[in-house]
Motif scaffolding. Structure first.
Motif, PDB file in Angstrom:
ATOM      1  N   TRP A 127       0.820  -1.213   0.000  1.00  0.00           N
ATOM      2  CA  TRP A 127       0.000   0.000   0.000  1.00  0.00           C
ATOM      3  C   TRP A 127       0.855   1.265   0.000  1.00  0.00           C
ATOM      4  CZ3 TRP A 127      -3.034  -2.441   4.597  1.00  0.00           C
ATOM      5  CH2 TRP A 127      -3.944  -3.376   4.107  1.00  0.00           C
ATOM      6  N   SER A 128       1.860   1.297   0.867  1.00  0.00           N
ATOM      7  CA  SER A 128       2.661   2.516   0.978  1.00  0.00           C
ATOM      8  C   SER A 128       3.457   2.780  -0.295  1.00  0.00           C
ATOM      9  CB  SER A 128       3.614   2.432   2.174  1.00  0.00           C
ATOM     10  OG  SER A 128       4.574   1.408   1.999  1.00  0.00           O
ATOM     11  N   SER A 129       4.038   1.740  -0.898  1.00  0.00           N
ATOM     12  CA  SER A 129       4.817   1.954  -2.123  1.00  0.00           C
ATOM     13  C   SER A 129       3.922   2.433  -3.258  1.00  0.00           C
ATOM     14  CB  SER A 129       5.554   0.668  -2.520  1.00  0.00           C
ATOM     15  OG  SER A 129       4.661  -0.414  -2.701  1.00  0.00           O
ATOM     16  N   CYS A 130       2.699   1.899  -3.321  1.00  0.00           N
ATOM     17  CA  CYS A 130       1.745   2.364  -4.339  1.00  0.00           C
ATOM     18  C   CYS A 130       1.410   3.835  -4.123  1.00  0.00           C
ATOM     19  CB  CYS A 130       0.492   1.506  -4.280  1.00  0.00           C
ATOM     20  SG  CYS A 130      -0.795   1.994  -5.450  1.00  0.00           S
ATOM     21  N   LEU A 131       1.119   4.205  -2.879  1.00  0.00           N
ATOM     22  CA  LEU A 131       0.752   5.579  -2.565  1.00  0.00           C
ATOM     23  C   LEU A 131       1.903   6.537  -2.828  1.00  0.00           C
ATOM     24  CD1 LEU A 131      -1.298   7.561  -1.340  1.00  0.00           C
ATOM     25  CD2 LEU A 131      -0.462   6.901   0.931  1.00  0.00           C
TER      26      LEU A 131
END
Length: 477
Positions: A127-131
């Motif tokens: 999630w964080s890498s996508c965001l």
């Protein structure tokens, strides 16, 4: 190539991610690769959700996931224009639904295996890498999301997976470097990998730093930057000792020793791939990007002693074994085997003719040891122990360091003193309730400009009569 790792606090909110974007923008000429942790506290929340599901509290687990989803959505709402936001929703929403389905399955069978736990925890970094990649793109940075699981090939030791370096190097060279060479900025999650069969794994404590080090070593990076919320490595924990000073440079060996004895900035395992290739690692503060930080590098081997920091590890259990028939090699080996079966790390050990003292990380392991040795040896367990360590080159062999340290603790009960296990540490086992005061006293004695001339080694006996050095002390890394 430059590898930049941003920890959970550095990507914990919209303001923090904005700072990440500015830092990456300023380093584009160095061809960065960005590694990010899960947003602050998300990994812990996922772990809690998994445990709640396992014990039948599925609705509470779903509430946690909804909170995490809302947090990501709020950051996206604040930082991304509508066009990017729509794309992000298409990527993230199915992923959160996948987590809910996974938690439902855990609840249905009432079991959370290490393999399932790895799969669950991997979502935080996904999630964080996508965001972060979408935010960077929205800011005009040519970011491209890279699935860490497609690069970081590991064994199947779930929870503490070991990287398969040759396979990783091949994939970094074929998938990551071409992207960098054409001007892209890869963004990938730390901490996670996958087996050759594409089953998600995690790298254990310090996993995101480890990812950065592995990628840096595999891609021939010129440097690795670890961005966190502190100014670098310090002469003590500044929350305990406000007078703590920043360490400008430190050797890999000293940094690893500090991490083993309680410093939280780096985990020793994370340094190894960089150590082998001599790649310098910089520890920097994302909230103060202009600061010097700390450079971790291959140190020059000299005989000159130096104390780098006062470290503290809490929650230690002291187990003292008194063997009825004396302590032989067979009994000592069986004791350490028993601790291995308990998955308990032995921080330090000291041995004499009939006694063995162990510093353990688990009170239950101490109880198990007492049961294991029933009838063979008496075991005394003392909990609530802290291990305070002076760390630096040759500190254990310099009598002036020992003298100055002990003269700073005239009224403290020192349960044990360990030296000789490594030239790089001199350690004191003390009551945990006195840990903060001991750290401050030692720091003042060893780092304060007003500490005066070095005190003679004779103070070892005159000011601290209970001083009894551990014999054959050994440390497990």
């Amino acid at each position: 190539m430059l590898v930049m790792k941003f920890g959970g606090t550095s990507v914990g909110c919209a303001e923090s991610i904005c700072r990440v974007s500015q830092i990456v923008q300023a380093r584009l000429r160095w061809r960065p690769v960005v590694v990010v942790s899960a947003l602050a506290k998300v990994t812990d929340q996922l772990q809690t959700a998994g445990e709640l599901s396992r014990i039948g509290r599925f609705s509470e687990a779903l509430q946690i996931i909804s909170g995490i989803e809302q947090r990501h959505a709020d950051i996206a709402q604040e930082l991304l224009p509508a066009t990017f936001r729509d794309l992000l929703d298409l990527v993230l929403r199915p992923s959160f639904d996948e987590v809910r389905a996974l938690l439902k399955a855990i609840s249905a069978i009432g079991e959370l295996t290490a393999r399932t736990s790895d799969r669950l925890l991997s979502f935080g970094e996904r999630w964080s890498s996508c965001l972060v990649s979408e935010v960077l793109r929205a800011q005009g940075i040519p970011a491209e999301l890279v699935d860490a699981c497609s690069l970081l090939v590991t064994d199947a030791n779930h929870g503490h997976a070991a990287p398969q370096m040759e396979l990783i190097k091949s994939r970094v060279e074929s998938k990551l470097l071409p992207l960098v060479e054409r001007g892209g900025v890869p963004v990938l999650g730390g901490f996670i990998g996958a087996t050759a069969e594409c089953i998600p794994t995690t790298l254990g404590r310090g996993g995101s730093d480890f990812t950065a080090s592995i990628v840096g070593a595999s891609g021939g990076a010129e440097r690795i930057e670890i961005w966190t919320d502190v100014d670098g490595m310090m002469t003590a924990d500044p929350r305990i000792c406000p007078e703590a000073q920043n360490i400008d440079s430190i050797s890999f060996e000293e940094a690893a020793e500090l991490a083993h004895f309680g410093a939280k900035v780096l985990h020793p395992q994370t340094l190894q791939p960089a150590v082998e290739l001599g790649i310098p690692v910089y520890v920097l503060n994302s909230r103060r990007p202009d600061g010097r930080g700390t450079r971790v590098e291959v140190g020059e081997q000299t005989g000159e002693p130096r104390v780098r920091s006062v470290a503290c590890k809490r929650g230690i259990v002291l187990a003292e074994v008194f063997a009825k028939q004396g302590l032989d090699a067979k009994l000592a080996a069986s004791i350490f085997e028993a601790m291995e079966q308990q998955n308990c790390l032995v921080d330090l050990a000291a041995m004499s003719r009939s006694n063995l003292s162990l510093l353990l990380t688990s009170e239950s392991a101490g109880a198990a040891l007492a049961q294991f040795l029933e009838g063979v040896a008496e075991v005394k367990i003392t909990s609530g122990v802290a291990l305070v360590s002076l760390v630096g080159r040759n500190v254990a062999r310099d009598p002036s360091v020992s003298a100055r340290a002990l003269s700073a603790l005239p009224d403290r009960e020192v349960k044990m003193i360990f030296h000789g296990a490594s030239d790089m540490n001199l350690s004191f086992a003390i009551d945990e309730r006195e840990a903060d005061e001991v750290v401050c006293s030692l720091h003042q004695a060893l780092f304060s400009q007003c500490c005066g001339e070095e005190q003679p080694a004779s103070l070892l006996a005159t000011r601290h009569p209970q001083y009894q050095p551990a014999v054959n002390a050994v440390a497990e890394a």
